[in-house]
Design an enzyme around this catalytic site. Structure first.
Site, PDB file in Angstrom:
ATOM      1  N   TYR A 117      15.441  29.058  29.574  1.00 22.45           N
ATOM      2  CA  TYR A 117      14.259  29.709  28.985  1.00 22.45           C
ATOM      3  C   TYR A 117      13.297  29.098  29.085  1.00 22.45           C
ATOM      4  CZ  TYR A 117      11.637  31.685  25.372  1.00 22.45           C
ATOM      5  OH  TYR A 117      10.626  32.337  24.731  1.00 22.45           O
ATOM      6  N   GLU A 205       6.101  34.494  29.543  1.00 23.98           N
ATOM      7  CA  GLU A 205       7.922  34.038  29.027  1.00 23.98           C
ATOM      8  C   GLU A 205       8.493  34.601  30.566  1.00 23.98           C
ATOM      9  OE1 GLU A 205      10.093  36.787  26.482  1.00 23.98           O
ATOM     10  OE2 GLU A 205      10.204  34.948  25.357  1.00 23.98           O
TER      11      GLU A 205
END
Ligand code: ADP
Ligand code: MG
Length: 399
Positions: A117, A205
């Site tokens: 992530y 992101e």
């Protein structure tokens, strides 16, 4: 402003972010041709909507099909595209109504070794850009924060110094990267940070950022959001806007300079000042009903603005009542009263209307409402106004 995955990848790529080859398509034939152009091998067809969780989502008329699908041939891509285009995709982030898919991204397939992530956002308390990384890629950051907060690692960037390489390398080691991947990660972080600052982003992101079986880092998913207040500096970004993904009520409000956020409740609010608008929403909830919107008409609401606000409120099929709550400081209550009377007479108000006015020229405003014969309930203060609109809505529901 949000943009699609394929657009975010193109933007980030121009800053040096490693991404796979891909093509955006809008028809099954284009999907087939895209797989051919990518070499005819393993590819992934990805629904483009402004919401995440597509992989684990499902199409309303194809419960077994998610928004991210591996395909092994051009013809398979064509068939999958046929099942996705113009259909409704439901994910955790879209809510049960889902979103219609108008575009697909056909991307080269990837041999995934590990999913990480990686994101950048603004930490308002620190007043800095923060880089967030975790070895638990693929999971949403909200779930991670709830279940395994110890797996979330962060560094904040001093805006005067910029992102230092050692900060990025340290973050890389904290999420378990070794060898050349440490410098690879530093490069990813640098490109994302540069894009973030240069474009006034509010979010970058990539979830997942993957380590491939070949040992490379690749952004397999990408999401970018931009600060609307910075968009005037980046006209080129406006071309990436997809209005079909936005709330039509919010778009209309924007045209008239109204601050509007659509919500799920039934009581429409027309208020001046963001603080008063929030307080009005809170007190409606206190009384046991829910606001249909946040709406700030601003300081110098003209007749046109008030009329537009009424139109937007009444266009919402879920609306069961309207509460007008105006505190006249610079704004004169008699002007607002005139504008409300005018808008109601023109648009016709099909739901109960409660008006609370206070401040400059309130007596004159009240007198105007009385004289007009407007079918409105007048309230003396905020609490009184909330009680009256909730009572009126409930009485109408019961009737
Ligand atoms: P979402 O977050 O909306 O579900 P992602 O782009 O993250 O969409 O895709 C979901 C999952 O699909 C990823 O976690 C990854 O495992 C897989 N995936 C996505 N793109 C590819 C690709 N190009 N090759 C192989 N697998 C992929
Ligand atoms: Mg993802």
């Amino acid at each position: 402003m949000n943009i699609h995955e394929y657009q975010a990848k193109a933007v980030l790529k121009s800053y040096g972010m490693p991404v796979l080859a891909g093509q955006v398509v809008q028809s099954p034939d284009e999907a087939r041709d895209a797989v051919r152009a990518l070499g005819g091998k393993l590819c992934v067809v990805k629904a483009q909507i402004h919401a995440g969780g597509r992989g684990k989502g499902h199409f309303l008329d194809h419960p077994d099909l998610g928004g991210v699908k591996l395909v092994h041939s051009p013809d398979e891509a064509k068939a999958v595209a046929y099942d996705m285009l113009d259909r409704v995709l439901v994910t955790k982030q879209t809510g049960p109504k889902g979103r219609v898919v108008h575009k697909l991204y056909v991307e080269a397939g990837c041999d995934i070794e590990r999913e990480l992530y990686f994101s950048l956002l603004v930490d308002r308390t620190l007043r800095r850009i923060v880089i967030v990384a975790s070895d638990a890629g693929g999971t949403s950051i909200e779930d991670m924060a709830a279940k395994t907060p110890e797996k979330i690692h962060k560094v904040s960037v001093d805006p005067a110094l910029g992102l230092a390489d050692h900060q990025a390398r340290e973050l890389a080691t904290r999420i378990g990267l070794h060898g050349p991947l440490i410098n690879g990660f530093a490069k990813v972080a640098r490109s994302a940070y540069e894009a973030f600052v240069a474009l006034d982003a509010s979010l970058v992101e990539t979830n997942p950022l993957v380590v491939t079986k070949q040992g490379d880092l690749v952004a397999l998913d990408a999401k970018m959001a931009f600060d609307d207040n910075g968009l005037f500096r980046h006209r080129e970004l406006l071309e990436l806007r997809d209005e079909s993904e936005e709330d039509p009520r919010e778009r209309e409000a924007e045209r008239f300079g109204l601050s509007y956020v659509g919500l799920d409740g039934t009581i429409g609010c027309m208020v001046n000042g963001a603080g008063l608008a929030m307080a009005t929403m809170d007190i409606i909830r206190e009384e046991g009903e829910n606001p249909a919107n946040f709406l700030d008409v601003g300081g110098g609401a003209s007749k046109e603005k008030v009329a537009a606000a009424f139109r937007i409120l009444l266009a919402d099929p879920h609306i069961e009542g309207i509460l007008v709550n105006i505190f006249g400081g610079i704004m004169r209550c008699d002007l607002i009263a005139g504008a409300v009377i005018d808008a109601c007479q023109k648009t016709g108000c099909r739901v109960p209307l409660v008006i609370r006015l206070a401040g400059t020229r309130v007596k004159e405003g009240m007198a105007l409402i009385e004289k007009s014969g407007l079918d409105a309930i007048v309230a003396t203060d905020l609490g009184d106004a909330a009680r009256k609109i909730v009572a009126a809505v409930r009485a109408r529901r019961a009737a």
